[in-house]
Design a protein around this motif. Structure first.
Motif, PDB file in Angstrom:
ATOM      1  N   ARG A 127      90.254 -15.175  14.090  1.00  0.00           N
ATOM      2  CA  ARG A 127      89.531 -15.053  12.814  1.00  0.00           C
ATOM      3  C   ARG A 127      88.252 -14.236  12.996  1.00  0.00           C
ATOM      4  O   ARG A 127      87.946 -13.358  12.180  1.00  0.00           O
ATOM      5  CB  ARG A 127      89.207 -16.436  12.261  1.00  0.00           C
ATOM      6  N   VAL A 128      87.509 -14.494  14.057  1.00  0.00           N
ATOM      7  CA  VAL A 128      86.294 -13.715  14.335  1.00  0.00           C
ATOM      8  C   VAL A 128      86.665 -12.252  14.532  1.00  0.00           C
ATOM      9  O   VAL A 128      86.030 -11.360  13.972  1.00  0.00           O
ATOM     10  CB  VAL A 128      85.540 -14.264  15.572  1.00  0.00           C
ATOM     11  N   TRP A 129      87.705 -12.002  15.325  1.00  0.00           N
ATOM     12  CA  TRP A 129      88.135 -10.625  15.580  1.00  0.00           C
ATOM     13  C   TRP A 129      88.512  -9.918  14.275  1.00  0.00           C
ATOM     14  O   TRP A 129      88.127  -8.774  14.054  1.00  0.00           O
ATOM     15  CB  TRP A 129      89.320 -10.632  16.553  1.00  0.00           C
ATOM     16  N   GLN A 130      89.259 -10.610  13.405  1.00  0.00           N
ATOM     17  CA  GLN A 130      89.659 -10.010  12.129  1.00  0.00           C
ATOM     18  C   GLN A 130      88.441  -9.673  11.270  1.00  0.00           C
ATOM     19  O   GLN A 130      88.382  -8.592  10.668  1.00  0.00           O
ATOM     20  CB  GLN A 130      90.585 -10.962  11.365  1.00  0.00           C
ATOM     21  N   ARG A 131      87.485 -10.570  11.213  1.00  0.00           N
ATOM     22  CA  ARG A 131      86.286 -10.326  10.396  1.00  0.00           C
ATOM     23  C   ARG A 131      85.447  -9.184  10.971  1.00  0.00           C
ATOM     24  O   ARG A 131      84.885  -8.390  10.225  1.00  0.00           O
ATOM     25  CB  ARG A 131      85.441 -11.596  10.279  1.00  0.00           C
ATOM     26  N   GLU A 132      85.375  -9.102  12.292  1.00  0.00           N
ATOM     27  CA  GLU A 132      84.637  -7.992  12.900  1.00  0.00           C
ATOM     28  C   GLU A 132      85.348  -6.669  12.633  1.00  0.00           C
ATOM     29  O   GLU A 132      84.691  -5.648  12.401  1.00  0.00           O
ATOM     30  CB  GLU A 132      84.454  -8.216  14.406  1.00  0.00           C
ATOM     31  N   GLN A 133      86.666  -6.677  12.624  1.00  0.00           N
ATOM     32  CA  GLN A 133      87.422  -5.468  12.303  1.00  0.00           C
ATOM     33  C   GLN A 133      87.158  -5.046  10.850  1.00  0.00           C
ATOM     34  O   GLN A 133      86.994  -3.866  10.565  1.00  0.00           O
ATOM     35  CB  GLN A 133      88.925  -5.693  12.503  1.00  0.00           C
ATOM     36  N   GLN A 134      87.120  -6.017   9.939  1.00  0.00           N
ATOM     37  CA  GLN A 134      86.848  -5.696   8.541  1.00  0.00           C
ATOM     38  C   GLN A 134      85.438  -5.142   8.371  1.00  0.00           C
ATOM     39  O   GLN A 134      85.227  -4.203   7.601  1.00  0.00           O
ATOM     40  CB  GLN A 134      87.043  -6.925   7.655  1.00  0.00           C
ATOM     41  N   ALA A 135      84.484  -5.694   9.096  1.00  0.00           N
ATOM     42  CA  ALA A 135      83.106  -5.174   9.030  1.00  0.00           C
ATOM     43  C   ALA A 135      83.057  -3.756   9.596  1.00  0.00           C
ATOM     44  O   ALA A 135      82.364  -2.890   9.058  1.00  0.00           O
ATOM     45  CB  ALA A 135      82.157  -6.096   9.796  1.00  0.00           C
ATOM     46  N   ARG A 136      83.808  -3.515  10.650  1.00  0.00           N
ATOM     47  CA  ARG A 136      83.856  -2.160  11.220  1.00  0.00           C
ATOM     48  C   ARG A 136      84.414  -1.172  10.200  1.00  0.00           C
ATOM     49  O   ARG A 136      83.882  -0.086  10.010  1.00  0.00           O
ATOM     50  CB  ARG A 136      84.706  -2.137  12.486  1.00  0.00           C
ATOM     51  N   GLU A 137      85.471  -1.564   9.518  1.00  0.00           N
ATOM     52  CA  GLU A 137      86.086  -0.681   8.527  1.00  0.00           C
ATOM     53  C   GLU A 137      85.161  -0.406   7.345  1.00  0.00           C
ATOM     54  O   GLU A 137      85.239   0.655   6.733  1.00  0.00           O
ATOM     55  CB  GLU A 137      87.409  -1.273   8.050  1.00  0.00           C
ATOM     56  N   ALA A 138      84.288  -1.354   7.021  1.00  0.00           N
ATOM     57  CA  ALA A 138      83.365  -1.188   5.892  1.00  0.00           C
ATOM     58  C   ALA A 138      82.018  -0.601   6.315  1.00  0.00           C
ATOM     59  O   ALA A 138      81.148  -0.407   5.461  1.00  0.00           O
ATOM     60  CB  ALA A 138      83.151  -2.538   5.208  1.00  0.00           C
ATOM     61  N   SER A 139      81.847  -0.324   7.593  1.00  0.00           N
ATOM     62  CA  SER A 139      80.540   0.128   8.094  1.00  0.00           C
ATOM     63  C   SER A 139      80.082   1.403   7.395  1.00  0.00           C
ATOM     64  O   SER A 139      80.879   2.210   6.923  1.00  0.00           O
ATOM     65  CB  SER A 139      80.590   0.328   9.606  1.00  0.00           C
ATOM     66  N   SER A 179      77.730   3.600   8.823  1.00  0.00           N
ATOM     67  CA  SER A 179      77.342   4.676   9.735  1.00  0.00           C
ATOM     68  C   SER A 179      78.219   4.659  10.977  1.00  0.00           C
ATOM     69  O   SER A 179      78.876   3.661  11.287  1.00  0.00           O
ATOM     70  CB  SER A 179      75.874   4.525  10.138  1.00  0.00           C
ATOM     71  N   LEU A 180      78.188   5.758  11.684  1.00  0.00           N
ATOM     72  CA  LEU A 180      78.939   5.859  12.929  1.00  0.00           C
ATOM     73  C   LEU A 180      78.417   4.875  13.967  1.00  0.00           C
ATOM     74  O   LEU A 180      79.195   4.268  14.709  1.00  0.00           O
ATOM     75  CB  LEU A 180      78.865   7.297  13.468  1.00  0.00           C
ATOM     76  N   ALA A 181      77.105   4.683  14.019  1.00  0.00           N
ATOM     77  CA  ALA A 181      76.521   3.740  14.977  1.00  0.00           C
ATOM     78  C   ALA A 181      77.014   2.317  14.712  1.00  0.00           C
ATOM     79  O   ALA A 181      77.366   1.592  15.649  1.00  0.00           O
ATOM     80  CB  ALA A 181      75.002   3.789  14.914  1.00  0.00           C
ATOM     81  N   GLN A 182      77.041   1.919  13.450  1.00  0.00           N
ATOM     82  CA  GLN A 182      77.558   0.593  13.099  1.00  0.00           C
ATOM     83  C   GLN A 182      79.026   0.483  13.506  1.00  0.00           C
ATOM     84  O   GLN A 182      79.447  -0.510  14.091  1.00  0.00           O
ATOM     85  CB  GLN A 182      77.448   0.349  11.594  1.00  0.00           C
ATOM     86  N   ARG A 183      79.789   1.507  13.180  1.00  0.00           N
ATOM     87  CA  ARG A 183      81.220   1.503  13.483  1.00  0.00           C
ATOM     88  C   ARG A 183      81.455   1.374  14.995  1.00  0.00           C
ATOM     89  O   ARG A 183      82.296   0.593  15.432  1.00  0.00           O
ATOM     90  CB  ARG A 183      81.874   2.773  12.955  1.00  0.00           C
ATOM     91  N   GLU A 184      80.695   2.120  15.796  1.00  0.00           N
ATOM     92  CA  GLU A 184      80.878   2.070  17.247  1.00  0.00           C
ATOM     93  C   GLU A 184      80.478   0.719  17.821  1.00  0.00           C
ATOM     94  O   GLU A 184      81.163   0.185  18.697  1.00  0.00           O
ATOM     95  CB  GLU A 184      80.083   3.195  17.906  1.00  0.00           C
ATOM     96  N   THR A 185      79.382   0.157  17.334  1.00  0.00           N
ATOM     97  CA  THR A 185      78.941  -1.158  17.809  1.00  0.00           C
ATOM     98  C   THR A 185      79.990  -2.218  17.488  1.00  0.00           C
ATOM     99  O   THR A 185      80.369  -3.022  18.342  1.00  0.00           O
ATOM    100  CB  THR A 185      77.599  -1.545  17.176  1.00  0.00           C
ATOM    101  N   LEU A 186      80.462  -2.212  16.250  1.00  0.00           N
ATOM    102  CA  LEU A 186      81.458  -3.198  15.842  1.00  0.00           C
ATOM    103  C   LEU A 186      82.795  -2.973  16.545  1.00  0.00           C
ATOM    104  O   LEU A 186      83.505  -3.936  16.847  1.00  0.00           O
ATOM    105  CB  LEU A 186      81.619  -3.190  14.331  1.00  0.00           C
ATOM    106  N   GLN A 187      83.135  -1.722  16.830  1.00  0.00           N
ATOM    107  CA  GLN A 187      84.373  -1.455  17.559  1.00  0.00           C
ATOM    108  C   GLN A 187      84.285  -2.001  18.975  1.00  0.00           C
ATOM    109  O   GLN A 187      85.231  -2.601  19.481  1.00  0.00           O
ATOM    110  CB  GLN A 187      84.672   0.051  17.599  1.00  0.00           C
ATOM    111  N   GLU A 188      83.139  -1.826  19.621  1.00  0.00           N
ATOM    112  CA  GLU A 188      82.954  -2.363  20.975  1.00  0.00           C
ATOM    113  C   GLU A 188      83.044  -3.886  20.965  1.00  0.00           C
ATOM    114  O   GLU A 188      83.668  -4.488  21.834  1.00  0.00           O
ATOM    115  CB  GLU A 188      81.611  -1.925  21.544  1.00  0.00           C
ATOM    116  N   MET A 189      82.437  -4.510  19.957  1.00  0.00           N
ATOM    117  CA  MET A 189      82.510  -5.971  19.856  1.00  0.00           C
ATOM    118  C   MET A 189      83.952  -6.421  19.660  1.00  0.00           C
ATOM    119  O   MET A 189      84.414  -7.359  20.318  1.00  0.00           O
ATOM    120  CB  MET A 189      81.627  -6.448  18.702  1.00  0.00           C
ATOM    121  N   ALA A 190      84.662  -5.765  18.751  1.00  0.00           N
ATOM    122  CA  ALA A 190      86.051  -6.136  18.484  1.00  0.00           C
ATOM    123  C   ALA A 190      86.928  -5.883  19.708  1.00  0.00           C
ATOM    124  O   ALA A 190      87.832  -6.671  20.005  1.00  0.00           O
ATOM    125  CB  ALA A 190      86.575  -5.372  17.270  1.00  0.00           C
TER     126      ALA A 190
END
Length: 184
Positions: free
Chosen positions: A64-76, A78-89
């Motif tokens: 569930r955490v992974w899915q929510r982090e993926q959704q946040a990455r998709e809605a990011s 900026s590129l910096a947000q996307r990269e940070t969230l991708q690394e977390m996921a």
């Protein structure tokens, strides 16, 4: 080359059997928790029913955490947000793969009795996706100590819980930082 092909085949097979689990190249992620997790999961205690039950209970909340982090990455935004969230996921995806790989037959049976995790529709708003990811992390941070508290002090389940709490706290800090940045 043959080793890489076998590894890719194993990842593909895992994905076909468990499509809700992300396929992440574990070797490509450099986090101390992953090495510690690998060491924990190779011990004899990892085969006990108590540990297998704990892992089976942890998996749905981590998915569930992974899915929510993926959704946040998709809605990011900026590129910096996307990269940070991708690394977390990616790091959490690697943890999920390792935990799923640690389940033996008895652990798989316990997992079958667990309710599957529904991702829900993707959240398009950055703020709401970030909030949902943060809520999923905080929920896991509250539930993990309760889950492992019943295990003996110093047990493998408690050490696993402590390791996951460290990882998720770091995720929580990143998400809170993103929220502060967005508000300002």
């Amino acid at each position: 080359m043959d080793t890489q092909r076998r590894y890719a085949t194993a990842l593909r097979k895992n994905w076909m059997q468990h499509p809700e689990t992300p396929v992440t190249a574990i070797a490509a992620i450099d986090h101390p928790e992953l090495e510690q997790l690998k060491a924990l999961l190779t011990g004899e205690e990892a085969a006990t029913l108590a540990f297998q039950s704990v892992v089976a209970a942890l998996l749905p909340m981590l998915v569930r955490v992974w899915q929510r982090e993926q959704q946040a990455r998709e809605a990011s935004l900026s590129l910096a947000q996307r990269e940070t969230l991708q690394e977390m996921a990616d790091s959490l995806g690697a943890v999920l793969q390792m935990l799923r790989g640690a389940l033996n037959e008895r652990g798989q049976q316990v997992l079958r009795y667990k309710r599957s995790v529904e991702a829900g529709p993707p959240e398009r708003s950055w703020w709401f996706a970030l909030t949902e990811a943060l809520e999923a992390v905080e929920d896991a941070l509250q539930r993990i100590p309760t889950l492992v508290r019943a295990q003996p002090p110093g047990s493998l389940a408690r050490r696993l819980g402590a390791l996951l709490l460290r990882l998720l706290r770091r995720h929580q800090q990143h998400l809170l930082h993103e929220a502060r940045e967005w508000i300002e």
